[in-house]
Enzyme design. Structure first.
Site, mmCIF file in Angstrom:
data_model
loop_
_atom_site.group_PDB
_atom_site.id
_atom_site.type_symbol
_atom_site.label_atom_id
_atom_site.label_comp_id
_atom_site.label_asym_id
_atom_site.label_seq_id
_atom_site.Cartn_x
_atom_site.Cartn_y
_atom_site.Cartn_z
ATOM 1 C CE1 TYR A 102 -4.546 -1.832 4.904
ATOM 2 C CE2 TYR A 102 -3.614 0.311 4.350
ATOM 3 C CZ TYR A 102 -4.126 -0.903 3.953
ATOM 4 O OH TYR A 102 -4.232 -1.215 2.610
ATOM 5 C CB SER A 151 -0.861 -0.019 1.272
ATOM 6 O OG SER A 151 -1.523 1.216 1.441
HETATM 7 N N1 LIG Z 1 -8.635 -0.533 -2.159
HETATM 8 C C1 LIG Z 1 -7.499 0.170 -2.169
HETATM 9 O O1 LIG Z 1 -7.463 1.359 -2.577
HETATM 10 C C2 LIG Z 1 -6.227 -0.462 -1.698
HETATM 11 C C3 LIG Z 1 -5.064 0.344 -1.693
HETATM 12 C C4 LIG Z 1 -3.863 -0.218 -1.282
HETATM 13 C C5 LIG Z 1 -3.823 -1.544 -0.893
HETATM 14 N N2 LIG Z 1 -4.983 -2.295 -0.888
HETATM 15 C C6 LIG Z 1 -4.875 -3.690 -0.468
HETATM 16 O O2 LIG Z 1 -5.534 -4.512 -1.412
HETATM 17 C C7 LIG Z 1 -5.977 -5.714 -0.766
HETATM 18 C C8 LIG Z 1 -7.436 -5.961 -1.099
HETATM 19 O O3 LIG Z 1 -8.202 -4.952 -0.448
HETATM 20 P P1 LIG Z 1 -9.601 -4.428 -0.971
HETATM 21 O O4 LIG Z 1 -9.468 -2.961 -1.088
HETATM 22 O O5 LIG Z 1 -10.054 -5.226 -2.145
HETATM 23 O O6 LIG Z 1 -10.506 -4.701 0.309
HETATM 24 P P2 LIG Z 1 -11.855 -5.544 0.529
HETATM 25 O O7 LIG Z 1 -12.822 -5.278 -0.563
HETATM 26 O O8 LIG Z 1 -12.253 -5.242 1.932
HETATM 27 O O9 LIG Z 1 -11.381 -7.061 0.382
HETATM 28 C C9 LIG Z 1 -10.561 -7.640 1.359
HETATM 29 C C10 LIG Z 1 -10.601 -9.131 1.198
HETATM 30 O O10 LIG Z 1 -9.831 -9.698 2.300
HETATM 31 C C11 LIG Z 1 -10.676 -10.583 3.014
HETATM 32 N N3 LIG Z 1 -10.333 -10.632 4.432
HETATM 33 C C12 LIG Z 1 -10.325 -9.626 5.321
HETATM 34 N N4 LIG Z 1 -10.030 -10.081 6.543
HETATM 35 C C13 LIG Z 1 -9.861 -11.427 6.428
HETATM 36 C C14 LIG Z 1 -9.559 -12.458 7.356
HETATM 37 N N5 LIG Z 1 -9.428 -12.236 8.666
HETATM 38 N N6 LIG Z 1 -9.455 -13.718 6.893
HETATM 39 C C15 LIG Z 1 -9.638 -13.983 5.577
HETATM 40 N N7 LIG Z 1 -9.938 -13.049 4.655
HETATM 41 C C16 LIG Z 1 -10.051 -11.772 5.090
HETATM 42 C C17 LIG Z 1 -12.076 -10.042 2.805
HETATM 43 O O11 LIG Z 1 -13.047 -11.021 3.143
HETATM 44 P P3 LIG Z 1 -14.628 -10.604 3.322
HETATM 45 O O12 LIG Z 1 -15.173 -10.595 1.923
HETATM 46 O O13 LIG Z 1 -15.169 -11.696 4.176
HETATM 47 O O14 LIG Z 1 -14.640 -9.263 3.982
HETATM 48 C C18 LIG Z 1 -12.020 -9.700 1.324
HETATM 49 O O15 LIG Z 1 -12.142 -10.857 0.540
HETATM 50 C C19 LIG Z 1 -5.722 -5.505 0.725
HETATM 51 O O16 LIG Z 1 -4.519 -6.152 1.102
HETATM 52 C C20 LIG Z 1 -5.564 -3.997 0.842
HETATM 53 O O17 LIG Z 1 -4.793 -3.632 1.961
HETATM 54 C C21 LIG Z 1 -6.162 -1.781 -1.268
#
Ligand SMILES: NC(=O)c1ccc[n+]([C@@H]2O[C@H](COP(=O)([O-])OP(=O)(O)OC[C@H]3O[C@@H](n4cnc5c(N)ncnc54)[C@H](OP(=O)(O)O)[C@@H]3O)[C@@H](O)[C@H]2O)c1
Length: 278
Positions: A160, A136
């Site tokens: 985070y 990130s």
């Molecule tokens: N979105 C952004 O702008 C952004 C920017 C930088 C980095 N990221 C990174 O990208 C990755 C994906 O994030 P996202 O934005 O797509 O978020 P998201 O929509 O909240 O998806 C997160 C995923 O991780 C799963 N998860 C969370 N806690 C978990 C646990 N305890 N055990 C197993 N699975 C778990 C969630 O499951 P559920 O479906 O059950 O919630 C979901 O499938 C993350 O590592 C995030 O830090 C995102």
């Protein structure tokens, strides 16, 4: 040629969209989630895209390190070989910040679970394999006591950001410690403020197009430009490989992070292979 690609956290957001894109390209995608209902929905939606192939699913709560071990074992039982592991699952804001292992949930899910999963699945990923770790733009210097759960961080963003720098540090250090027979390990910032559940709930904004994040993960998983990038950091806000946070370039600090993680894992799970930074 079809590749076998495991994506953690593929029930929502960037992970689910990446799974859709890879299945559409004809790859065998192994889905993972913590919620069996959402996992079944994702499996159903991907089945029609995967040319009729069976879409496998794995349930594991990555905040529980014992679940991570069982998850790795289940994958290894079904697969002698994996082409790509995408450590995508991540958490930012959550009501319960403490795990049953006594850790901050951000460090458990974003830093330690992918490290443990990587260690356990390394034998399945050969020289042509890739491990893509979701970093990130949010990265802050890691406090050892917070990583180990000895102090609680009251600020979600700080927890985070520390967990993501710790992931970026071990990604580079482990990559540099591996041999030419081992997979590439690449940290990727997928782009900031993409409109997923994490961003909508965490920042109360609509966010950008989730496909921006999924597209870079597809490239990282498949394209030649990432084949020789082990240990590097791809910053999709810049659209190129970039310098990581200075702490990720510091071998001493990275060695300390890996030692601390090995110590935590030694206390909470069976002893795991020592992977020191060199
Ligand atoms: N979105 C952004 O702008 C952004 C920017 C930088 C980095 N990221 C990174 O990208 C990755 C994906 O994030 P996202 O934005 O797509 O978020 P998201 O929509 O909240 O998806 C997160 C995923 O991780 C799963 N998860 C969370 N806690 C978990 C646990 N305890 N055990 C197993 N699975 C778990 C969630 O499951 P559920 O479906 O059950 O919630 C979901 O499938 C993350 O590592 C995030 O830090 C995102």
């Amino acid at each position: 040629m079809s590749k076998t690609i495991l994506i953690t956290g593929s029930t929502d957001g960037i992970g689910l969209e990446t799974a859709r894109m890879l299945a559409t390209l004809g790859h065998q995608v192994l889905l993972h989630g913590r919620n069996s209902g959402k996992l079944a929905d994702a499996q159903h939606s991907l089945s029609s895209l995967s040319g009729g192939g069976r879409v496998e699913t794995y349930v594991a709560d990555l905040s529980r390190l014992s679940d991570v071990e069982a998850f790795a074992q289940a994958v290894a039982t079904s697969h002698a070989k994996l082409d790509v592991l995408i450590n995508n699952a991540g958490v930012f804001k959550t009501v319960e910040t403490r795990t049953q292992d006594g850790l901050d949930v951000r460090f458990a899910v974003n830093t330690l679970a992918p490290y443990l999963l990587t260690q356990k699945l390394l034998p399945l990923l050969g020289a042509s394999g890739r491990i893509i770790n979701l970093s990130s733009a949010a990265q802050s210097p890691v406090e050892a006591d917070a990583l180990a759960g000895r102090v609680c961080l009251s600020d979600d963003f700080n927890a985070y950001a520390q967990s993501k720098l710790a992931l970026t540090m071990w990604s580079r250090a482990l990559a540099l410690s591996l041999s030419a027979e081992d997979p590439a390990i690449i940290a990727v910032n997928p782009g900031s403020m993409l409109g997923t559940k994490m961003v909508k709930e965490g920042f109360a904004v609509a966010g950008g197009d989730v496909r921006i994040g999924a597209e870079i993960l597809v490239r990282a998983a498949l394209e030649e430009e990432f084949a020789a990038a082990s240990g590097r950091y791809f910053d999709n806000d810049k659209g190129r490989f970039a310098q990581p946070h200075p702490d990720a370039l510091d071998p001493q600090k990275s060695r300390e992070i890996i030692r601390a993680m090995e110590s935590i894992l030694g206390e909470t799970t069976r002893p795991s292979q020592d992977a020191d930074a060199s």
